[in-house]
Motif scaffolding. Structure first.
Motif, mmCIF file in Angstrom:
data_model
loop_
_atom_site.group_PDB
_atom_site.id
_atom_site.type_symbol
_atom_site.label_atom_id
_atom_site.label_comp_id
_atom_site.label_asym_id
_atom_site.label_seq_id
_atom_site.Cartn_x
_atom_site.Cartn_y
_atom_site.Cartn_z
ATOM 1 N N SER A 162 0.851 -1.187 0.000
ATOM 2 C CA SER A 162 0.000 0.000 0.000
ATOM 3 C C SER A 162 0.885 1.234 0.000
ATOM 4 O O SER A 162 2.057 1.181 0.384
ATOM 5 C CB SER A 162 -0.907 0.018 1.232
ATOM 6 O OG SER A 162 -1.710 -1.143 1.290
ATOM 7 N N ASP A 194 3.275 -6.190 2.668
ATOM 8 C CA ASP A 194 2.663 -7.276 3.451
ATOM 9 C C ASP A 194 1.664 -6.736 4.461
ATOM 10 O O ASP A 194 1.711 -7.046 5.653
ATOM 11 C CB ASP A 194 3.746 -8.094 4.159
ATOM 12 C CG ASP A 194 4.726 -8.728 3.174
ATOM 13 O OD1 ASP A 194 4.263 -9.209 2.121
ATOM 14 O OD2 ASP A 194 5.937 -8.711 3.456
ATOM 15 N N THR A 195 0.725 -5.938 3.970
ATOM 16 C CA THR A 195 -0.297 -5.367 4.849
ATOM 17 C C THR A 195 -1.571 -6.201 4.870
ATOM 18 O O THR A 195 -2.543 -5.832 5.533
ATOM 19 C CB THR A 195 -0.642 -3.937 4.414
ATOM 20 O OG1 THR A 195 -1.130 -3.961 3.057
ATOM 21 C CG2 THR A 195 0.583 -3.041 4.499
ATOM 22 N N LYS A 251 -3.456 0.595 -3.247
ATOM 23 C CA LYS A 251 -2.979 -0.711 -2.797
ATOM 24 C C LYS A 251 -2.881 -1.641 -3.993
ATOM 25 O O LYS A 251 -3.633 -1.526 -4.966
ATOM 26 C CB LYS A 251 -3.907 -1.293 -1.734
ATOM 27 C CG LYS A 251 -5.359 -1.426 -2.142
ATOM 28 C CD LYS A 251 -6.248 -1.901 -0.999
ATOM 29 C CE LYS A 251 -6.350 -0.863 0.095
ATOM 30 N NZ LYS A 251 -7.324 -1.257 1.151
ATOM 31 N N ARG A 263 4.116 0.491 2.187
ATOM 32 C CA ARG A 263 4.005 -0.529 3.227
ATOM 33 C C ARG A 263 3.773 -1.876 2.566
ATOM 34 O O ARG A 263 2.823 -2.030 1.784
ATOM 35 C CB ARG A 263 2.849 -0.197 4.186
ATOM 36 C CG ARG A 263 2.961 1.188 4.788
ATOM 37 C CD ARG A 263 1.753 1.585 5.617
ATOM 38 N NE ARG A 263 0.484 1.518 4.887
ATOM 39 C CZ ARG A 263 0.072 2.436 4.026
ATOM 40 N NH1 ARG A 263 0.838 3.492 3.744
ATOM 41 N NH2 ARG A 263 -1.095 2.317 3.434
#
Length: 264
Positions: A49, A247-248, A71, A245
């Motif tokens: 994201s 692996d959200t 995302k 970010r």
């Protein structure tokens, strides 16, 4: 005598064509290798994201700014999904672009227009249109899958800022607003530094410059800034990216056309 001479001349002409054919094939093969390696270095992230700003600049220098969240998630087999949602200012808030990218076939895109309570599918012919009035077309907002283009190495040379680059021409295999995209990949990391876009008539329409790269997780380079200049209108659009970010836990099952109407 005349026949012998014709045969000799024909043979000489054919022989003269061989080096150019081999060179063309080598340029095509080298272009494909560069493009595939560059794409491979961006894959395997799982999901991520980010936040961003879109700054529109008129030919007269006036600017307006929009903010968005985005995302992405990989769905296997070279496919991915992305969702970009504007959150400011109020007149564009919750307008969203959903993209399903595939390997080996054209992407699907949908635009959610909350003011009309309507999901609009972007047709193949509509992909060359302006994305929310910016200098980025809908097709610029998709993953540029290797299989959707032919790639030909042009030469190695300096890119923006004097960076050593591979220069590769990619031509779309299916419907596109462009006849050609000339891409500068830096030789060290194969990151896109610049793209020149040529319209269907062959005119130099736009130039994209990409900068502000940062390395994430020791593996993935992501850009911080993209500047698109339209040479025919004098308009420009800048996209800035931040707060990446990884692996959200992005769920691909919620990145669907039906889910767009639930954006709040």
């Amino acid at each position: 005598m005349h026949l012998t001479r014709r045969v000799l001349l024909t043979g000489a002409a054919a022989a003269a064509l061989v080096p150019s054919a081999v060179a063309a094939q080598s340029a095509r093969e080298k272009g494909e290798r560069i493009a595939r390696e560059a794409a491979a270095r961006t894959e395997g992230y799982g999901d991520l994201s980010a936040t961003g700003e879109m700054i529109l600049k008129s030919a007269g220098g006036q600017t307006s700014t929009r903010r968005f969240d985005v995302k992405w998630v990989e769905t296997g087999g070279g496919a991915s999904r992305s969702l970009l949602v504007f959150n400011w200012p109020g007149d564009i808030r919750n307008t969203a672009l959903l993209t399903h990218s595939y390997e080996g076939r054209s992407d699907d895109q949908w635009l959610w227009l909350p003011s009309l309570n309507k999901v609009r599918r972007i047709s193949s012919s509509g992909r060359s249109g302006s994305f929310v009035g910016s200098e980025f077309a809908y097709e610029d907002m998709t993953d540029q899958e290797v299989e959707e283009f032919t790639h030909t190495w042009v030469q190695d040379g300096a890119g923006p800022g004097g960076i050593a680059c591979h220069i590769v021409d990619r031509r779309p295999k299916s419907a596109s607003g462009y006849s050609l995209q000339r891409v500068w990949f830096d030789r060290q990391h194969l990151r896109v530094q610049q793209v020149q876009y040529f319209d269907r008539r062959g005119a130099h329409l736009k130039t994209l410059r990409v900068s502000g790269y940062r390395l994430y997780q020791g593996r993935f380079w992501r850009a911080g800034r993209m500047d698109m200049q339209n040479h025919l209108t004098g308009k420009a659009t800048t996209l800035t990216w931040s707060n990446y970010r990884f692996d959200t836990g992005v769920n691909p099952n919620v990145l669907t056309p039906n889910a767009l109407k639930r954006i709040r």
